[in-house]
Design a protein around this motif. Structure first.
Motif, PDB file in Angstrom:
ATOM      1  N   GLU A  22      -9.146   2.352  -2.717  1.00 52.28           N
ATOM      2  CA  GLU A  22      -8.313   1.001  -2.204  1.00 52.28           C
ATOM      3  C   GLU A  22      -9.226   0.336  -1.116  1.00 52.28           C
ATOM      4  O   GLU A  22     -10.200   0.814  -0.339  1.00 52.28           O
ATOM      5  N   ARG A  47      -1.395   3.459   7.119  1.00 50.26           N
ATOM      6  CA  ARG A  47      -2.303   2.700   5.953  1.00 50.26           C
ATOM      7  C   ARG A  47      -3.651   3.368   6.480  1.00 50.26           C
ATOM      8  O   ARG A  47      -4.342   3.215   7.708  1.00 50.26           O
ATOM      9  N   SER A  89       0.784  -1.217  -0.105  1.00 52.69           N
ATOM     10  CA  SER A  89      -0.011   0.035  -0.002  1.00 52.69           C
ATOM     11  C   SER A  89       0.790   1.329   0.123  1.00 52.69           C
ATOM     12  O   SER A  89       1.735   1.179   0.638  1.00 52.69           O
ATOM     13  N   TYR A  95      -9.839  -1.370   2.269  1.00 52.39           N
ATOM     14  CA  TYR A  95      -9.588  -1.534   3.351  1.00 52.39           C
ATOM     15  C   TYR A  95     -10.306  -2.361   4.413  1.00 52.39           C
ATOM     16  O   TYR A  95     -10.179  -2.412   5.548  1.00 52.39           O
TER      17      TYR A  95
END
Length: 343
Positions: free
Chosen positions: A109, A99, A49, A111
């Protein structure tokens, strides 16, 4: 009338242009003079990431500090430079957005796997990257607030990577810490004659004792259990926007990251408190606590400190500070760092 309409359109166009500029304007960290200095703000892929990393120091050969921010989700990059200027003269300081936090929050993204365990793995991978990049066998690891929940576990898992671990605003048994915090704000509200606050806070007792919630942070801040010598730096949207490291898009990321991270990560703090996870550290460690800290109470941190097995450990109390002794008493903190690691 036509003139007024034109003026309104003109002002509207200026506002729109200003917002676009604020949204996408380039970001940077201020330059540090010196042939061997470093002042970098960049995205680096860590453990699959992209993470935002800020590295600052007058001499890359100096000892390296990796700083793990709190929250969950509260990046310290937008204001770190303001408080770590002294440290940068003797240490190279690495700040990163975890992150799903700050500039490391990416809108598209996935998660769904975000967890404290994953953040620990990210930190270990970041440590390897920084050690290789700056040519260091070991670095100094500092965690602050929720960052201590991640940092303590990283130090426990890989003590060979770190010269020492420093916990500032160290987490411990968070339920007991929150009970102490609640009792403190109720007593302060009672002394101030704020009956409504007393009744409201007393009504939260059962939930807090069960570990279902934090003592309201706005109440802790109101009664000086968060900061005493500076303005509270976290969540200052205007301050974040005015920093050179963040633009308007980053501010939106910051707030999205705080909301998501706290929803996903907070429960783990109560279900799996640090004293049940880490009972021994095979490296020197230090707890640096503000005497007036009621976000993560000094009393509970000391109890946790006493139970951890280690060959070398030290508990340092800053008498004037609350939750941010490294910022509230930055000169004293700098002197302690130099005395501990440079002599």
């Amino acid at each position: 009338m036509k003139t007024i309409k034109k003026l309104i359109k003109y002002i509207g166009a200026i506002i729109i242009i200003g917002l676009i500029i604020a949204l996408f304007c380039p970001t940077w960290t201020s330059h540090i003079k010196g042939d061997n200095s470093i002042s970098a703000l960049e995205q680096v892929e860590i453990n699959g990431s992209n993470h935002e990393i800020m590295i600052r120091g007058t001499d890359k050969d100096n000892p390296v500090i990796i700083f793990v921010h709190g929250g969950p989700g509260c990046s310290e990059i937008p204001y770190a430079e303001k408080y770590q200027d002294l440290l940068e003269t003797k240490f190279t300081v690495v700040n990163y957005d975890q992150r799903a936090s700050g500039k490391s929050y990416h809108f598209f993204e996935d998660y769904s796997n975000l967890s404290s365990d994953l953040l620990v793995e990210d930190l270990l991978a970041l440590t390897d990257y920084i050690s290789e990049r700056l040519g260091k066998e070991k670095v100094i690891l500092i965690g602050h607030s929720y960052g201590t929940y991640i940092g303590t576990q990283a130090a426990h898992k890989a003590p060979n990577k770190y010269e020492a671990y420093i916990g500032i605003g160290q987490m411990s048994n968070q339920v007991e810490s929150e009970i102490e915090s609640l009792n403190y704000v109720i007593n302060q509200a009672r002394k101030a004659g704020n009956t409504d606050d007393v009744l409201y806070l007393q009504g939260l007792t059962e939930k807090i004792e069960k570990g279902d919630m934090f003592t309201p942070r706005n109440s802790v801040m109101k009664y000086d259990g968060s900061v005493r010598l500076i303005d509270n730096p976290d969540g200052d949207n205007l301050g974040i926007l005015l920093s050179s490291e963040y633009n308007l898009l980053d501010l939106i990321r910051y707030n999205c990251g705080v909301s998501y991270s706290q929803k996903v990560l907070v429960e783990d703090i109560f279900i799996n408190p640090l004293p049940t996870i880490v009972k021994k550290l095979e490296l020197p460690f230090y707890f640096v606590m503000g005497k007036h800290d009621y976000m993560t109470t000094s009393n509970q941190a000391k109890k946790y400190f006493d139970m951890i097995e280690a060959n070398k450990k030290e508990f340092i109390a800053f008498e004037q500070s609350a939750h941010y002794p490294q910022f509230e008493e930055k000169e004293e903190f700098y002197e302690w760092m130099c005395d501990t690691f440079l002599k």
